[in-house]
Design an enzyme around this catalytic site. Sequence first.
Site, PDB file in Angstrom:
ATOM      1  N   GLY A   1       0.789  -1.244   0.000  1.00 41.83           N
ATOM      2  CA  GLY A   1       0.000   0.000   0.000  1.00 41.83           C
ATOM      3  C   GLY A   1       0.810   1.278   0.000  1.00 41.83           C
ATOM      4  O   GLY A   1       0.286   2.345   0.309  1.00 41.83           O
TER       5      GLY A   1
ATOM      6  N   GLU B   1      -7.019   1.652  31.074  1.00 39.18           N
ATOM      7  CA  GLU B   1      -6.616   2.630  30.042  1.00 39.18           C
ATOM      8  C   GLU B   1      -6.095   3.925  30.678  1.00 39.18           C
ATOM      9  O   GLU B   1      -5.145   4.516  30.171  1.00 39.18           O
ATOM     10  CB  GLU B   1      -7.791   2.950  29.100  1.00 39.18           C
ATOM     11  CG  GLU B   1      -8.326   1.774  28.309  1.00 39.18           C
ATOM     12  CD  GLU B   1      -7.267   1.007  27.543  1.00 39.18           C
ATOM     13  OE1 GLU B   1      -6.256   1.601  27.138  1.00 39.18           O
ATOM     14  OE2 GLU B   1      -7.437  -0.215  27.373  1.00 39.18           O
TER      15      GLU B   1
ATOM     16  N   ASP C   1      -0.613  -6.511  26.192  1.00 38.84           N
ATOM     17  CA  ASP C   1       0.411  -5.542  26.639  1.00 38.84           C
ATOM     18  C   ASP C   1       1.696  -6.289  27.000  1.00 38.84           C
ATOM     19  O   ASP C   1       2.798  -5.844  26.652  1.00 38.84           O
ATOM     20  CB  ASP C   1      -0.059  -4.788  27.892  1.00 38.84           C
ATOM     21  CG  ASP C   1      -1.294  -3.950  27.619  1.00 38.84           C
ATOM     22  OD1 ASP C   1      -1.510  -3.593  26.456  1.00 38.84           O
ATOM     23  OD2 ASP C   1      -2.034  -3.655  28.582  1.00 38.84           O
TER      24      ASP C   1
HETATM   25  P1  ATP Z   1       0.741  -3.736  -2.761  1.00 39.82           P
HETATM   26  O1  ATP Z   1       2.163  -3.974  -2.376  1.00 39.82           O
HETATM   27  O2  ATP Z   1      -0.225  -4.197  -1.718  1.00 39.82           O
HETATM   28  O3  ATP Z   1       0.387  -4.157  -4.153  1.00 39.82           O
HETATM   29  P2  ATP Z   1       1.208  -1.012  -3.601  1.00 39.82           P
HETATM   30  O4  ATP Z   1       2.460  -0.539  -2.940  1.00 39.82           O
HETATM   31  O5  ATP Z   1       1.290  -1.413  -5.024  1.00 39.82           O
HETATM   32  O6  ATP Z   1       0.529  -2.138  -2.721  1.00 39.82           O
HETATM   33  P3  ATP Z   1      -0.766   0.794  -4.515  1.00 39.82           P
HETATM   34  O7  ATP Z   1      -1.626  -0.271  -5.106  1.00 39.82           O
HETATM   35  O8  ATP Z   1       0.046   1.615  -5.432  1.00 39.82           O
HETATM   36  O9  ATP Z   1       0.159   0.147  -3.421  1.00 39.82           O
HETATM   37  O10 ATP Z   1      -1.631   1.759  -3.597  1.00 39.82           O
HETATM   38  C1  ATP Z   1      -2.917   1.395  -3.125  1.00 39.82           C
HETATM   39  C2  ATP Z   1      -3.749   2.647  -2.955  1.00 39.82           C
HETATM   40  O11 ATP Z   1      -3.226   3.430  -1.883  1.00 39.82           O
HETATM   41  C3  ATP Z   1      -3.697   3.559  -4.162  1.00 39.82           C
HETATM   42  O12 ATP Z   1      -4.729   3.271  -5.045  1.00 39.82           O
HETATM   43  C4  ATP Z   1      -3.842   4.931  -3.557  1.00 39.82           C
HETATM   44  O13 ATP Z   1      -5.200   5.239  -3.364  1.00 39.82           O
HETATM   45  C5  ATP Z   1      -3.212   4.805  -2.203  1.00 39.82           C
HETATM   46  N1  ATP Z   1      -1.814   5.250  -2.173  1.00 39.82           N
HETATM   47  C6  ATP Z   1      -0.740   4.500  -1.831  1.00 39.82           C
HETATM   48  N2  ATP Z   1       0.387   5.220  -1.859  1.00 39.82           N
HETATM   49  C7  ATP Z   1       0.037   6.466  -2.239  1.00 39.82           C
HETATM   50  C8  ATP Z   1       0.767   7.675  -2.454  1.00 39.82           C
HETATM   51  N3  ATP Z   1       2.080   7.731  -2.262  1.00 39.82           N
HETATM   52  N4  ATP Z   1       0.077   8.767  -2.853  1.00 39.82           N
HETATM   53  C9  ATP Z   1      -1.251   8.722  -3.023  1.00 39.82           C
HETATM   54  N5  ATP Z   1      -1.989   7.611  -2.834  1.00 39.82           N
HETATM   55  C10 ATP Z   1      -1.376   6.500  -2.436  1.00 39.82           C
END
Ligand code: ATP
Length: 493
Positions: free
Chosen positions: A107, A332, A406
């Site tokens: 992500g 908490e 924890d």
């Molecule tokens: P994976 O390793 O799980 O395939 P990835 O690194 O390829 O993930 P992406 O598929 O490029 O990640 O990103 C997933 C979503 O997260 C994108 O569609 C976007 O909405 C958001 N996102 C991730 N990184 C960014 C960024 N640097 N700027 C803007 N949006 C982002």
Amino acid sequence: MIRDLLIGLAAALVIVLLWYQASFIPMVLLAALFLLLFRFSNVKTPRFNTIGKGQFKRKLIDFNQIGGQEVAKKELLEALDFVVQPQKIREMGIRPLKGLMLVGPPGTGKTLLAKAAAGYTGSVFVSAAGSEFIEMYAGVGAQRVRQLFAQCRSKAKRANKKSAILFIDEIDILGGKRGMHSSHLEYDQTLNQFLVELDGLGSNDEVNILVIGATNRPEVLDAALMRPGRFDRVVQVDLPDLEGRQQILALHLKNKPVAESVDLEKIAKETFGFSGAHLENLANEAAILAMREKEPRILEKHLLEAVDKVIMGEKLNRKPGEEERWRIAVHETGHALVSESLKPGSVSIVTITPRGKALGYIRQQPERDYYLYTRDQLDQQIAILLGGAVSEKLLLGNRSTGSSNDFNQAVELAKKIICAGLSSLGVVSIKDLPRGLLHRTIQKIINSQEQWVHQLLSRQLELLNELARYLADKEKITGDFLREKITRHREAC
Ligand code: ATP
């Protein structure tokens, strides 16, 4: 029609065999063999995702739509000049770039970077996932690899493009170390075919193909894949820092109605460790919360609640009884008081609203992003984790199972201290330590923090009690409220 013909032929064959009273067994075996062959040759070919001429404008993005990741973008852009200036590369006799590896947690925007690369270079974008190549039948993966490269060329030609970007997500599945899988043959054949295709790419080809791989497990990749001349460049795509998080939030809130009073830097500070995908989710959840409350604009409180939702999950209808609720509030509040004593200003929110697996939690706000920790900082984290159990013991006379998580985290932190050579043992290899010694050292680290927390909270029992009562009543208290109470209490003493 062919099907009807075959059925007719089979029926005629059966009648002839019956007429001559021949044995059916060889026929049945033959039919089974044909069936098997038919099934094997009919393994479905996956449709790889392509962005060609028509869809080009709609789906490809540019680098401005990716927040943060400045280093990754810069490295990628440098590498892409190979595709943008093929003539110059040829004149200078430079070996063309064939593969580029994006490495980073899920992500973080690896797919986005690959798409932006296709937009920047004016290439056709074809994507596939490593898992699409692996079948139980030997040879199918290799066939798919060939098809994929062929597809890149034909799509580029049809779209009148000179280059294609082939993006392979989860490349570790396709390019894992050879010989490490139980079904060696299929995995190894697929990777071999992939290497053959990669080696076959040249700067004089009609269509220049640049392969961009993405993985979050670079350590499992086969060395042959990463050798010079294949995946030459490795671009690290890390979790965004504070500035990056703010940029990503701004990007994902751009198409949403956000109140002017929202301080994005504050939200970015609350989201340490979030990936781009988490931040996109946060923006979305905040909009949903605003809509549920019939608010025309997204307010800061929606974004803050969305942070909790992304971290902990949806609020649950689980309603603990009065006694349990009181225990959770005490627990908490203990965490929060220790946190504020050690790092004033660190608590953002304390709540006993059950979410996900947690019955309550405190959200801390790091004053800045940390990449390294000293022994003192790790000790402080252990102390905060123990604050819950110690306050239960002090106010209720006993502890509960609510502290198990924890303790697990405290033990992991103690191991980290030992591993980093920060314990009384000095520099040691944790796996070669006798188990008894390791256990005693972990206990020593944790016990000394527990004693310290015990002393700290014993001196503030009245405040602990008052804050816990308030939390049990209101369900949630903000860091500011907590700090105000602490200051007043100190002034009164
Ligand atoms: P994976 O390793 O799980 O395939 P990835 O690194 O390829 O993930 P992406 O598929 O490029 O990640 O990103 C997933 C979503 O997260 C994108 O569609 C976007 O909405 C958001 N996102 C991730 N990184 C960014 C960024 N640097 N700027 C803007 N949006 C982002």
